[in-house]
Design a protein around this motif. Structure first.
Motif, PDB file in Angstrom:
ATOM      1  N   PRO A 103      43.484 -90.563  64.835  1.00 41.99           N
ATOM      2  CA  PRO A 103      42.742 -89.960  63.719  1.00 41.99           C
ATOM      3  C   PRO A 103      41.236 -89.837  63.955  1.00 41.99           C
ATOM      4  O   PRO A 103      40.567 -89.054  63.265  1.00 41.99           O
TER       5      PRO A 103
ATOM      6  N   GLU B 177      40.450 -86.412  64.425  1.00 44.46           N
ATOM      7  CA  GLU B 177      40.379 -85.618  63.197  1.00 44.46           C
ATOM      8  C   GLU B 177      38.943 -85.544  62.681  1.00 44.46           C
ATOM      9  O   GLU B 177      38.485 -84.498  62.216  1.00 44.46           O
TER      10      GLU B 177
ATOM     11  N   ARG C 116      40.413 -82.410  55.366  1.00 41.11           N
ATOM     12  CA  ARG C 116      41.029 -83.238  56.392  1.00 41.11           C
ATOM     13  C   ARG C 116      41.654 -82.334  57.454  1.00 41.11           C
ATOM     14  O   ARG C 116      42.398 -81.412  57.128  1.00 41.11           O
TER      15      ARG C 116
ATOM     16  N   SER D 191      44.413 -82.428  59.934  1.00 40.18           N
ATOM     17  CA  SER D 191      45.612 -83.231  60.174  1.00 40.18           C
ATOM     18  C   SER D 191      46.132 -82.995  61.591  1.00 40.18           C
ATOM     19  O   SER D 191      46.600 -81.896  61.901  1.00 40.18           O
ATOM     20  N   LEU D 192      46.041 -84.022  62.428  1.00 38.94           N
ATOM     21  CA  LEU D 192      46.471 -83.904  63.815  1.00 38.94           C
ATOM     22  C   LEU D 192      47.500 -84.966  64.170  1.00 38.94           C
ATOM     23  O   LEU D 192      47.424 -86.098  63.675  1.00 38.94           O
TER      24      LEU D 192
ATOM     25  N   SER E 190      40.168 -88.721  56.504  1.00 43.29           N
ATOM     26  CA  SER E 190      41.218 -88.942  57.482  1.00 43.29           C
ATOM     27  C   SER E 190      42.184 -89.954  56.883  1.00 43.29           C
ATOM     28  O   SER E 190      41.971 -90.455  55.777  1.00 43.29           O
TER      29      SER E 190
ATOM     30  N   SER F 253      43.394 -75.524  61.959  1.00 49.29           N
ATOM     31  CA  SER F 253      42.528 -76.091  60.923  1.00 49.29           C
ATOM     32  C   SER F 253      41.200 -75.355  60.852  1.00 49.29           C
ATOM     33  O   SER F 253      40.662 -75.128  59.764  1.00 49.29           O
TER      34      SER F 253
ATOM     35  N   GLU G  90      46.293 -81.857  69.193  1.00 49.14           N
ATOM     36  CA  GLU G  90      44.870 -81.522  69.135  1.00 49.14           C
ATOM     37  C   GLU G  90      44.577 -80.044  69.384  1.00 49.14           C
ATOM     38  O   GLU G  90      43.855 -79.413  68.603  1.00 49.14           O
TER      39      GLU G  90
END
Length: 344
Positions: free
Chosen positions: A233, A236, A226, A228-229, A21, A209, A202
């Motif tokens: 984190p 994530e 990772r 990625s949001l 992250s 993802s 999210e």
């Protein structure tokens, strides 16, 4: 077979998939970065990345490293001096794009200091920042353009006799990302860092993802990931762990399987499943738990689960591998399940 690349106390390419992250606190807020770094490690982050936008921010590296035990990666753009200073400060890995770090001489300076300090470099190619000549050649940031950019940067470092590399070629388009990684995996043996860039908030970010990263993991592609949001984190980490579990790549994580309910269901299975999920959140065992709503068919339908519960009319069953262990009252189901898990 993948080349092994050591990042702090972790070795990429060893068969495990490591979760990453990135800190999202402004670089000037050192205390905030340290606090978030500690929080992410507690959440299960394996490798942590921090952006170092200027020379004045290099002190972030030692401040964060003094409070965490997981490897720290410095994300550097444009100024090779920042990369060198971060290595001298003790960072465990650099994330750079050799194409924007400057001349070949500057790239050589960075690779030399990394070699002396055993610090690997992640080449980070992104669909939003491809070289102009590649965009002109391909007309868009397609998979072939991403792969060619990555290989170009790899060759740039290899010309400096530097081979301690990890590669990522992220795109916001899931099909493009999947195609690019599949092609790259056939062309090199460097560990690959998987991710869908700019995935979103999210809800959609996790879906994109899961499709992109999950597809590649099921292909046997990927060494670190990772999610990625545009979120906290910590979310994530949770999403990444769930993706690993769903893809069968997790280490010491509990998987819950549960039926979607139907007219035969005689208990509040939705509430019960959420309570089970909350109760096992701190358990680190490689087990599969089933929560079923039909005492007649539930155990058989969840035969592959290590342990499970199935509810009926005011009562429920505890079962293991499809075999009924005992019968309990409905209100005792969760407690009985947790007690059985403790003994496993």
């Amino acid at each position: 077979m993948k080349r092994k690349v050591k990042v702090g106390n972790i070795t990429l390419g060893d068969g495990n998939i490591y979760v990453q992250s990135m800190l999202n606190v402004p670089a000037v807020d050192v205390e905030g970065n340290v606090r978030q770094a500690v929080e992410l490690e507690k959440a299960g982050c394996d490798i942590l990345r921090v952006s170092v936008p200027s020379i004045d921010d290099v002190h972030l590296i030692s401040a964060i490293k003094s409070e965490i035990s997981i490897p720290l990666v410095a994300d550097i753009h444009f100024d090779h001096r920042i990369a060198i200073r971060c290595v001298e400060e003790g960072v465990d890995k650099l994330r750079i794009n050799p194409g924007n770090i400057g001349s070949h001489e500057k790239v050589r300076e960075v690779s030399d200091v990394c070699r002396r300090n055993s610090v690997p470099i992640r080449i980070g190619v992104n669909s939003g920042s491809l070289e102009k000549d590649l965009l002109e050649k391909y007309g868009s940031p397609c998979a072939d353009a991403l792969v060619e950019s990555a290989i170009r940067h790899v060759r740039l470092l290899e010309e400096q006799n530097f081979y301690d590399m990890v590669i990522s070629i992220k795109a916001s388009s899931v099909p493009t990302m999947i195609e690019a990684y599949r092609k790259l995996d056939k062309l090199c043996d460097y560990p690959l860092h998987l991710g869908v860039t700019e995935a979103g908030t999210e809800r959609m970010g996790v879906i994109k993802s899961a499709v992109g990263i999950g597809s590649l993991l099921c292909d046997g592609i990927g060494d670190t990931i990772r999610v990625s949001l545009t979120e906290d984190p910590v979310l994530e980490i949770k999403a990444a762990r769930d993706i690993l579990t769903a893809a069968g790549k997790s280490r010491n994580s509990v998987e819950i399987v549960s039926c979607p309910t139907c007219g035969r269901t005689q208990i509040d299975l939705i509430s019960l499943t959420h309570r089970v999920e909350a109760a096992i959140s701190g358990i680190h065992k490689n087990i599969k738990i089933a929560v079923m709503g039909c005492a007649v068919n539930g155990p058989g339908e969840a035969r592959e689960a290590d342990i499970g519960i199935a509810g009926g009319n005011g009562e429920g069953l505890i079962f293991k591998k499809g075999e009924i262990v005992r019968k309990v009252r409905e209100e005792e189901l969760l407690t009985a399940l947790l007690n059985e898990i403790k003994m496993m």
